[in-house]
Design an enzyme around this catalytic site. Structure first.
Site, short mmCIF file in Angstrom:
data_model
loop_
_atom_site.label_atom_id
_atom_site.label_comp_id
_atom_site.label_asym_id
_atom_site.label_seq_id
_atom_site.Cartn_x
_atom_site.Cartn_y
_atom_site.Cartn_z
N HIS A 76 -16.00 36.32 -72.98
CA HIS A 76 -16.23 37.68 -73.50
C HIS A 76 -14.92 38.25 -74.05
O HIS A 76 -13.88 38.19 -73.39
CB HIS A 76 -16.76 38.58 -72.38
CG HIS A 76 -16.96 40.00 -72.80
ND1 HIS A 76 -16.28 41.06 -72.22
CD2 HIS A 76 -17.77 40.55 -73.74
CE1 HIS A 76 -16.66 42.19 -72.78
NE2 HIS A 76 -17.57 41.91 -73.71
N SER A 77 -14.96 38.75 -75.27
CA SER A 77 -13.85 39.49 -75.86
C SER A 77 -12.57 38.63 -75.91
O SER A 77 -12.57 37.56 -76.52
CB SER A 77 -13.64 40.78 -75.07
OG SER A 77 -12.82 41.68 -75.75
#
Length: 238
Positions: A76-77
Site C-alpha cells: 500500500h502506498s
C-alpha cells in the site's frame, strides 16, 4: 490456500489491515500483516538509520524465515517501493505483486523521484530536530481519505513519524526474473489529493500480459474505509 502478505504504507502499522485479515482468513487463506521497523510496536527502533532498505529486509526476512512461496505480495502506498525491491531479491517466492494505491518504481528510483512532493517532506525533515522525522500529513479532505470520526480516531492511534531514509533510498530492480511476476494495480479513485499525480499504468505488463487495473470508489486508506470490497478484489488473485 494462498498466502497473502500485506505491507502497510508510510506512517501506518500492520494494524491498519485489521479489517481485511479476518476476511481473507475466513476465505481459507493464510495472511500475514507485519509492522515494518520503526512503526507501531517497533516505533522505538525508528531513527535516521532506518530506511527503505530496512523495510525490504523486514519483508524478505519474513518470507524466507516462514519459507513462504507463491506469495500474493500487497504493498500500500509507500510500500510499492518495498514490495518491488523485495520481489527483486526473492522473485521465485512471489506469485503476484499488488500495488494498492501505491508508488510503482523503476530501477534506481526513490520515493522523491516518483512523487516529487516528497522532496518537500524530506527538506522539512532535514531541517527538523534530529533531521530525520517526517510527520503524518493531514490533507484538507481528511487523513488519507478517512473521514468517519471513529475511523479517524483509530487511524491516528496507529500513526507515527516516517524516517526520511524511506523517501531517499532507491529501489533495486536489477533482477530480470522480477519482470516475470504478474502485477495488479488497485487504485483508490476518490478524494485524490491535489498536487499528487499517479503514473499511468502501461497497457502491457513487463511479462507481456495485459495490465490489470481495478478501482475502488474510496480514499487512499481503502483497507479502513472499504475492507470488504478490497478483500473481494484480493480474493480474485488467490
Amino acid at each position: 490456500m494462498s498466502t497473502y502478505l500485506l505491507v502497510h504504507g508510510a506512517w501506518h502499522s500492520g494494524q491498519c489491515w485489521e479489517r481485511v485479515v479476518p476476511l481473507l482468513t475466513a476465505a481459507g487463506h493464510r495472511v500475514l500483516a507485519p509492522t515494518l521497523t520503526g512503526y507501531g510496536d517497533t516505533v522505538h527502533l525508528a531513527g535516521p538509520e532506518v530506511g527503505l532498505d530496512t523495510h525490504v529486509d523486514d519483508i524478505v526476512g519474513l518470507i524466507t524465515e516462514e519459507d513462504l512461496t507463491d506469495v500474493v505480495l500487497v504493498g500500500h502506498s509507500y510500500a510499492g517501493l518495498v514490495i518491488s525491491s523485495a520481489a527483486n531479491r526473492v522473485p521465485e517466492r512471489i506469485g503476484q505483486l499488488v500495488y494498492l494505491d501505491a508508488m510503482v518504481p523503476e530501477d534506481g528510483e526513490s520515493a522523491a523521484d516518483i512523487l516529487p512532493i516528497s522532496q518537500g517532506m524530506i527538506d522539512q525533515a532535514m531541517a527538523s530536530e534530529g533531521g530525520w522525522r517526517v510527520p503524518p500529513p493531514e490533507p484538507p479532505f481528511g487523513l488519507f481519505g478517512v473521514t468517519e470520526p471513529a475511523d479517524l480516531e483509530w487511524l491516528r492511534s496507529m500513526l507515527s513519524d516516517q524516517p526520511v531514509g524511506c523517501l531517499q533510498q532507491p529501489v533495486r530492480l536489477d533482477n530480470p526474473a522480477v519482470n516475470t511476476i504478474p502485477r495488479t494495480h488497485i487504485h483508490c479513485a476518490t478524494d485524490f489529493p491535489e498536487g499528487i499525480t499517479r503514473r499511468p499504468v502501461p497497457a502491457v505488463q513487463r511479462n507481456g500480459s495485459p495490465s490489470q487495473v481495478w478501482e475502488l470508489a474510496t480514499g487512499h486508506d481503502c483497507m479502513i474505509t472499504m475492507p470488504a470490497e478490497l478483500t473481494e478484489l484480493l480474493l480474485k488473485l488467490g
